[in-house]
Design a protein around this motif. Structure first.
Motif, mmCIF file in Angstrom:
data_model
loop_
_atom_site.group_PDB
_atom_site.id
_atom_site.type_symbol
_atom_site.label_atom_id
_atom_site.label_comp_id
_atom_site.label_asym_id
_atom_site.label_seq_id
_atom_site.Cartn_x
_atom_site.Cartn_y
_atom_site.Cartn_z
ATOM 1 N N TRP A 131 9.315 -29.746 -121.682
ATOM 2 C CA TRP A 131 9.279 -30.549 -122.892
ATOM 3 C C TRP A 131 9.481 -29.676 -124.121
ATOM 4 O O TRP A 131 8.998 -28.538 -124.182
ATOM 5 C CB TRP A 131 7.928 -31.253 -123.023
ATOM 6 C CG TRP A 131 7.765 -32.382 -122.051
ATOM 7 C CD1 TRP A 131 7.327 -32.296 -120.762
ATOM 8 C CD2 TRP A 131 8.065 -33.754 -122.287
ATOM 9 N NE1 TRP A 131 7.334 -33.539 -120.184
ATOM 10 C CE2 TRP A 131 7.782 -34.459 -121.094
ATOM 11 C CE3 TRP A 131 8.540 -34.468 -123.387
ATOM 12 C CZ2 TRP A 131 7.959 -35.839 -120.971
ATOM 13 C CZ3 TRP A 131 8.719 -35.835 -123.267
ATOM 14 C CH2 TRP A 131 8.429 -36.505 -122.072
ATOM 15 N N GLY A 132 10.191 -30.235 -125.107
ATOM 16 C CA GLY A 132 10.275 -29.590 -126.404
ATOM 17 C C GLY A 132 9.039 -29.883 -127.234
ATOM 18 O O GLY A 132 8.169 -30.657 -126.824
ATOM 19 N N GLN A 133 8.994 -29.274 -128.407
ATOM 20 C CA GLN A 133 7.818 -29.406 -129.255
ATOM 21 C C GLN A 133 7.834 -30.698 -130.063
ATOM 22 O O GLN A 133 6.814 -31.087 -130.632
ATOM 23 C CB GLN A 133 7.699 -28.207 -130.210
ATOM 24 C CG GLN A 133 8.613 -28.272 -131.430
ATOM 25 C CD GLN A 133 10.072 -28.001 -131.122
ATOM 26 O OE1 GLN A 133 10.440 -27.669 -129.996
ATOM 27 N NE2 GLN A 133 10.924 -28.122 -132.126
ATOM 28 N N GLY A 134 8.975 -31.353 -130.106
ATOM 29 C CA GLY A 134 9.102 -32.599 -130.847
ATOM 30 C C GLY A 134 9.616 -32.376 -132.251
ATOM 31 O O GLY A 134 9.419 -31.307 -132.847
ATOM 32 N N ILE A 135 10.287 -33.407 -132.774
ATOM 33 C CA ILE A 135 10.818 -33.328 -134.127
ATOM 34 C C ILE A 135 10.675 -34.706 -134.785
ATOM 35 O O ILE A 135 10.880 -35.730 -134.139
ATOM 36 C CB ILE A 135 12.284 -32.843 -134.121
ATOM 37 C CG1 ILE A 135 12.734 -32.481 -135.529
ATOM 38 C CG2 ILE A 135 13.214 -33.860 -133.482
ATOM 39 C CD1 ILE A 135 13.986 -31.628 -135.540
ATOM 40 N N SER B 182 16.292 -30.035 -132.779
ATOM 41 C CA SER B 182 16.658 -29.871 -134.183
ATOM 42 C C SER B 182 17.407 -31.107 -134.635
ATOM 43 O O SER B 182 17.859 -31.906 -133.810
ATOM 44 C CB SER B 182 17.505 -28.612 -134.391
ATOM 45 O OG SER B 182 18.701 -28.690 -133.645
ATOM 46 N N GLY B 183 17.524 -31.258 -135.955
ATOM 47 C CA GLY B 183 18.329 -32.332 -136.505
ATOM 48 C C GLY B 183 17.562 -33.522 -137.041
ATOM 49 O O GLY B 183 18.171 -34.483 -137.524
ATOM 50 N N SER C 152 23.162 -27.469 -124.154
ATOM 51 C CA SER C 152 22.599 -28.348 -125.182
ATOM 52 C C SER C 152 22.776 -29.820 -124.831
ATOM 53 O O SER C 152 23.726 -30.206 -124.150
ATOM 54 C CB SER C 152 23.258 -28.075 -126.539
ATOM 55 O OG SER C 152 22.915 -26.790 -127.022
ATOM 56 N N VAL C 153 21.833 -30.593 -125.319
ATOM 57 C CA VAL C 153 21.850 -32.042 -125.167
ATOM 58 C C VAL C 153 21.745 -32.642 -126.556
ATOM 59 O O VAL C 153 21.069 -32.090 -127.434
ATOM 60 C CB VAL C 153 20.681 -32.515 -124.287
ATOM 61 C CG1 VAL C 153 20.688 -34.027 -124.124
ATOM 62 C CG2 VAL C 153 20.750 -31.854 -122.920
ATOM 63 N N TYR C 154 22.380 -33.777 -126.739
ATOM 64 C CA TYR C 154 22.423 -34.387 -128.058
ATOM 65 C C TYR C 154 22.012 -35.864 -127.983
ATOM 66 O O TYR C 154 22.186 -36.514 -126.957
ATOM 67 C CB TYR C 154 23.833 -34.291 -128.637
ATOM 68 C CG TYR C 154 24.378 -32.890 -128.621
ATOM 69 C CD1 TYR C 154 25.242 -32.469 -127.618
ATOM 70 C CD2 TYR C 154 24.011 -31.969 -129.601
ATOM 71 C CE1 TYR C 154 25.731 -31.180 -127.590
ATOM 72 C CE2 TYR C 154 24.502 -30.673 -129.587
ATOM 73 C CZ TYR C 154 25.354 -30.282 -128.577
ATOM 74 O OH TYR C 154 25.833 -28.996 -128.551
ATOM 75 N N LEU C 155 21.516 -36.362 -129.088
ATOM 76 C CA LEU C 155 21.238 -37.784 -129.218
ATOM 77 C C LEU C 155 21.805 -38.242 -130.561
ATOM 78 O O LEU C 155 21.260 -37.889 -131.616
ATOM 79 C CB LEU C 155 19.746 -38.082 -129.145
ATOM 80 C CG LEU C 155 19.391 -39.571 -129.141
ATOM 81 C CD1 LEU C 155 19.864 -40.225 -127.838
ATOM 82 C CD2 LEU C 155 17.893 -39.782 -129.330
ATOM 83 N N GLN C 156 22.909 -38.968 -130.496
ATOM 84 C CA GLN C 156 23.497 -39.530 -131.700
ATOM 85 C C GLN C 156 22.816 -40.862 -131.969
ATOM 86 O O GLN C 156 22.852 -41.756 -131.128
ATOM 87 C CB GLN C 156 25.001 -39.730 -131.527
ATOM 88 C CG GLN C 156 25.682 -40.368 -132.710
ATOM 89 C CD GLN C 156 25.669 -39.486 -133.953
ATOM 90 O OE1 GLN C 156 25.910 -38.282 -133.860
ATOM 91 N NE2 GLN C 156 25.390 -40.067 -135.101
ATOM 92 N N MET C 157 22.223 -40.979 -133.129
ATOM 93 C CA MET C 157 21.468 -42.178 -133.486
ATOM 94 C C MET C 157 22.142 -42.852 -134.673
ATOM 95 O O MET C 157 22.165 -42.285 -135.772
ATOM 96 C CB MET C 157 20.018 -41.819 -133.821
ATOM 97 C CG MET C 157 19.319 -41.037 -132.724
ATOM 98 S SD MET C 157 17.566 -40.759 -133.059
ATOM 99 C CE MET C 157 17.662 -39.684 -134.483
ATOM 100 N N ASN C 158 22.682 -44.026 -134.433
ATOM 101 C CA ASN C 158 23.358 -44.787 -135.486
ATOM 102 C C ASN C 158 22.551 -46.028 -135.842
ATOM 103 O O ASN C 158 21.678 -46.450 -135.083
ATOM 104 C CB ASN C 158 24.743 -45.196 -135.022
ATOM 105 C CG ASN C 158 25.652 -44.005 -134.752
ATOM 106 O OD1 ASN C 158 25.503 -42.947 -135.361
ATOM 107 N ND2 ASN C 158 26.593 -44.172 -133.837
ATOM 108 N N SER C 159 22.868 -46.596 -136.974
ATOM 109 C CA SER C 159 22.217 -47.835 -137.424
ATOM 110 C C SER C 159 20.701 -47.752 -137.304
ATOM 111 O O SER C 159 20.048 -48.648 -136.743
ATOM 112 C CB SER C 159 22.755 -49.021 -136.605
ATOM 113 O OG SER C 159 24.155 -49.126 -136.720
#
Length: 121
Positions: free
Chosen positions: A111-115, A5-6, A76-83
């Motif tokens: 694998w997730g379904q992708g976003i 998500s996100g 949960s796992v997160y990916l913070q994406m800056n710039s």
């Protein structure tokens, strides 16, 4: 099961935080990776985090801009994406594998379904 998500549409230079909710396997014993695939390109491993110790690794293309993290209490796992840049536009996938982390997609079993993430002005 992995559910991302996100994602969404942002302008260059902005930030997004992707989340990946995991279920159905012992989260603490699994390493996680984030991958992405742009149209006409191969799937690229961009970040991973180990099951123990939290060691992380990044592709050169995102080093210094993206940060991977995990919350074992929330599975949960997160990916913070800056710039963010237009070339970051892709479908982003969360993946899990037992024990050691890797940026190689073939090592991952879940694998997730992708976003979709789109970076455009």
């Amino acid at each position: 099961q992995l559910v991302e998500s996100g994602g969404g549409l942002v302008k260059p230079g902005e930030a997004l935080r992707l989340s990946c909710a995991a279920s159905g396997f012992p989260f603490d014993y699994y390493a996680f990776g984030w991958f992405r695939q742009a149209p006409g390109k191969e799937r690229e491993g961009i970040s991973c985090i180990a099951s123990v110790g939290g060691n992380t690794d990044y592709a050169d293309s995102v080093q210094g801009r993206f940060t991977i993290s995990r919350d074992n209490a929330k599975n949960s796992v997160y990916l913070q994406m800056n710039s963010l840049k237009p070339e970051d536009t892709a479908i982003y996938y969360c993946a899990a594998k037992a024990y050691g982390s890797s940026l190689k997609a073939s090592f991952y079993e879940y694998w997730g379904q992708g976003i979709q993430v789109t970076v455009s002005s």
